[in-house]
Design a protein around this motif. Structure first.
Motif, PDB file in Angstrom:
ATOM      1  N   UNK A  15       0.811  -1.226   0.000  1.00 41.96           N
ATOM      2  CA  UNK A  15       0.000   0.000   0.000  1.00 41.96           C
ATOM      3  C   UNK A  15       0.841   1.271   0.000  1.00 41.96           C
ATOM      4  N   UNK A  16       2.115   1.193   0.397  1.00 45.70           N
ATOM      5  CA  UNK A  16       3.001   2.359   0.440  1.00 45.70           C
ATOM      6  C   UNK A  16       3.757   2.586  -0.864  1.00 45.70           C
ATOM      7  N   UNK A  17       3.718   1.633  -1.776  1.00 45.55           N
ATOM      8  CA  UNK A  17       4.502   1.722  -3.016  1.00 45.55           C
ATOM      9  C   UNK A  17       3.854   2.685  -4.007  1.00 45.55           C
ATOM     10  N   UNK A  18       4.704   3.300  -4.809  1.00 50.84           N
ATOM     11  CA  UNK A  18       4.200   4.185  -5.867  1.00 50.84           C
ATOM     12  C   UNK A  18       3.562   3.335  -6.968  1.00 50.84           C
ATOM     13  N   UNK A  19       2.692   3.961  -7.747  1.00 48.71           N
ATOM     14  CA  UNK A  19       2.061   3.268  -8.876  1.00 48.71           C
ATOM     15  C   UNK A  19       3.131   2.766  -9.841  1.00 48.71           C
ATOM     16  N   UNK A  20       4.182   3.562 -10.034  1.00 49.34           N
ATOM     17  CA  UNK A  20       5.275   3.173 -10.934  1.00 49.34           C
ATOM     18  C   UNK A  20       5.991   1.914 -10.421  1.00 49.34           C
ATOM     19  N   UNK A  21       6.279   1.849  -9.126  1.00 49.94           N
ATOM     20  CA  UNK A  21       6.955   0.679  -8.542  1.00 49.94           C
ATOM     21  C   UNK A  21       6.072  -0.563  -8.679  1.00 49.94           C
ATOM     22  N   UNK A  22       4.776  -0.407  -8.475  1.00 51.58           N
ATOM     23  CA  UNK A  22       3.847  -1.535  -8.611  1.00 51.58           C
ATOM     24  C   UNK A  22       3.818  -2.030 -10.053  1.00 51.58           C
ATOM     25  N   UNK A  23       3.725  -1.110 -11.005  1.00 52.73           N
ATOM     26  CA  UNK A  23       3.720  -1.510 -12.427  1.00 52.73           C
ATOM     27  C   UNK A  23       5.021  -2.230 -12.798  1.00 52.73           C
ATOM     28  N   UNK A  24       6.153  -1.707 -12.312  1.00 47.67           N
ATOM     29  CA  UNK A  24       7.458  -2.327 -12.599  1.00 47.67           C
ATOM     30  C   UNK A  24       7.517  -3.747 -12.022  1.00 47.67           C
ATOM     31  N   UNK A  25       7.048  -3.919 -10.794  1.00 43.33           N
ATOM     32  CA  UNK A  25       7.043  -5.253 -10.168  1.00 43.33           C
ATOM     33  C   UNK A  25       6.166  -6.211 -10.967  1.00 43.33           C
ATOM     34  N   UNK A  26       5.048  -5.731 -11.466  1.00 43.69           N
ATOM     35  CA  UNK A  26       4.144  -6.593 -12.246  1.00 43.69           C
ATOM     36  C   UNK A  26       4.723  -6.913 -13.626  1.00 43.69           C
ATOM     37  N   UNK A  27       5.549  -6.035 -14.157  1.00 48.70           N
ATOM     38  CA  UNK A  27       6.218  -6.316 -15.433  1.00 48.70           C
ATOM     39  C   UNK A  27       7.303  -7.375 -15.272  1.00 48.70           C
ATOM     40  N   UNK A  28       7.857  -7.490 -14.062  1.00 43.67           N
ATOM     41  CA  UNK A  28       8.949  -8.435 -13.801  1.00 43.67           C
ATOM     42  C   UNK A  28       8.465  -9.690 -13.083  1.00 43.67           C
ATOM     43  N   UNK A  29       7.196 -10.017 -13.275  1.00 48.01           N
ATOM     44  CA  UNK A  29       6.593 -11.153 -12.572  1.00 48.01           C
ATOM     45  C   UNK A  29       7.364 -12.443 -12.866  1.00 48.01           C
ATOM     46  N   UNK A  30       7.481 -13.299 -11.851  1.00 48.21           N
ATOM     47  CA  UNK A  30       8.185 -14.575 -11.980  1.00 48.21           C
ATOM     48  C   UNK A  30       7.193 -15.708 -11.727  1.00 48.21           C
ATOM     49  N   UNK A  31       7.364 -16.803 -12.453  1.00 42.75           N
ATOM     50  CA  UNK A  31       6.484 -17.962 -12.276  1.00 42.75           C
ATOM     51  C   UNK A  31       7.173 -19.014 -11.429  1.00 42.75           C
ATOM     52  N   UNK A  32       6.412 -19.605 -10.524  1.00 42.63           N
ATOM     53  CA  UNK A  32       6.923 -20.641  -9.623  1.00 42.63           C
ATOM     54  C   UNK A  32       6.986 -21.969 -10.370  1.00 42.63           C
ATOM     55  N   UNK A  33       8.196 -22.453 -10.621  1.00 36.32           N
ATOM     56  CA  UNK A  33       8.415 -23.750 -11.265  1.00 36.32           C
ATOM     57  C   UNK A  33       9.164 -24.647 -10.300  1.00 36.32           C
ATOM     58  N   UNK A  34       8.660 -24.800  -9.103  1.00 41.30           N
ATOM     59  CA  UNK A  34       9.363 -25.508  -8.039  1.00 41.30           C
ATOM     60  C   UNK A  34       9.775 -26.925  -8.429  1.00 41.30           C
ATOM     61  N   UNK A  35       9.032 -27.566  -9.279  1.00 36.22           N
ATOM     62  CA  UNK A  35       9.333 -28.953  -9.619  1.00 36.22           C
ATOM     63  C   UNK A  35      10.608 -29.085 -10.452  1.00 36.22           C
ATOM     64  N   UNK A  36      10.991 -28.024 -11.123  1.00 38.08           N
ATOM     65  CA  UNK A  36      12.166 -28.088 -11.992  1.00 38.08           C
ATOM     66  C   UNK A  36      13.449 -27.926 -11.183  1.00 38.08           C
ATOM     67  N   UNK A  37      14.498 -28.555 -11.648  1.00 34.82           N
ATOM     68  CA  UNK A  37      15.796 -28.447 -10.977  1.00 34.82           C
ATOM     69  C   UNK A  37      16.444 -27.115 -11.346  1.00 34.82           C
ATOM     70  N   UNK A  38      17.151 -26.527 -10.422  1.00 32.31           N
ATOM     71  CA  UNK A  38      17.814 -25.255 -10.676  1.00 32.31           C
ATOM     72  C   UNK A  38      19.175 -25.486 -11.306  1.00 32.31           C
ATOM     73  N   UNK A  39      19.561 -24.548 -12.131  1.00 34.53           N
ATOM     74  CA  UNK A  39      20.909 -24.606 -12.664  1.00 34.53           C
ATOM     75  C   UNK A  39      21.844 -23.820 -11.757  1.00 34.53           C
ATOM     76  N   UNK A  40      21.283 -23.023 -10.837  1.00 35.34           N
ATOM     77  CA  UNK A  40      22.086 -22.267  -9.873  1.00 35.34           C
ATOM     78  C   UNK A  40      22.374 -23.176  -8.686  1.00 35.34           C
ATOM     79  N   UNK A  41      23.630 -23.195  -8.257  1.00 34.21           N
ATOM     80  CA  UNK A  41      24.010 -24.042  -7.124  1.00 34.21           C
ATOM     81  C   UNK A  41      24.384 -23.171  -5.925  1.00 34.21           C
ATOM     82  N   UNK A  42      24.476 -23.801  -4.760  1.00 34.70           N
ATOM     83  CA  UNK A  42      24.943 -23.087  -3.565  1.00 34.70           C
ATOM     84  C   UNK A  42      26.366 -22.573  -3.794  1.00 34.70           C
TER      85      UNK A  42
END
Length: 185
Positions: free
Chosen positions: A93-120
């Motif tokens: 509720x404190x975010x600017x309209x611009x910050x909200x739009x930017x966050x929605x443009x960078x939306x990420x999908x949860x693909x938990x079942x897939x293995x990551x290529x990034x390691x610890x």
């Protein structure tokens, strides 16, 4: 109009979202998320898709985890704590309209079942864990990747969850090094 239904914590978040974009929301009523709300989110996910857009704090992260564990395949939008802060209060509720739009443009999908290529080891090598500046570096790279701030283990899980590719990670790391002035050719 955004096709997906955006899941937020409360009425003030809905007002902020509608100030920024044309969208419909489901309010969780804060961290006391119940079975009826989960059923509504499940139905929304089946019919139109869901974007989880909770506050960048402990309670918001808890709600995000509950939804992700019970409603697979949700999309996620993230704000940084500074984008969502006003007078010591953290929330969408404190975010600017611009910050909200930017966050929605960078939306990420949860693909938990897939293995990551990034390691610890990648995270250690990038100084995101076991490093004196690890928290600040995770904050910066999380912002660059659009996955928000979290601790090392959660950062690894988010990289996996959102299938952050090795290329995306390397590009964000290079950008961080350039910003810090430590990039080596």
């Amino acid at each position: 109009m955004i096709k997906e239904i955006i899941v937020v914590e409360g009425k003030d978040d809905t007002v902020a979202i509608k100030r920024a974009v044309e969208a419909e929301t489901i309010e969780t009523g804060g961290s006391a998320i119940n079975k009826d709300i989960i059923k509504r989110i499940r139905l929304a996910q089946q019919r139109r898709g869901v974007i989880v857009f909770t506050d960048p704090d402990h309670a918001g992260e808890r709600i995000r985890k509950i939804i992700a564990s019970q409603v697979p395949g949700c999309k996620h939008a993230f704000l940084s704590q500074e984008e969502a802060s006003s007078k010591g209060d953290i929330g969408v509720e404190n975010a600017s309209a611009e910050a909200i739009r930017r966050a929605l443009e960078q939306v990420k999908t949860d693909y938990r079942a897939a293995a990551s290529v990034i390691t610890m080891e990648d995270l250690i090598g990038a100084g995101l864990i076991v490093h004196p500046q690890a928290a600040a570096r995770r904050l910066a790279i999380g912002k660059l990747l659009g996955i928000g701030y979290c601790n090392g283990k959660q950062f690894y899980n988010r990289c996996r969850m959102f299938q952050i590719s090795r290329e995306e990670f390397a590009a964000a790391y290079r950008k961080l090094e350039e910003e810090e002035g430590t990039h080596h050719e």
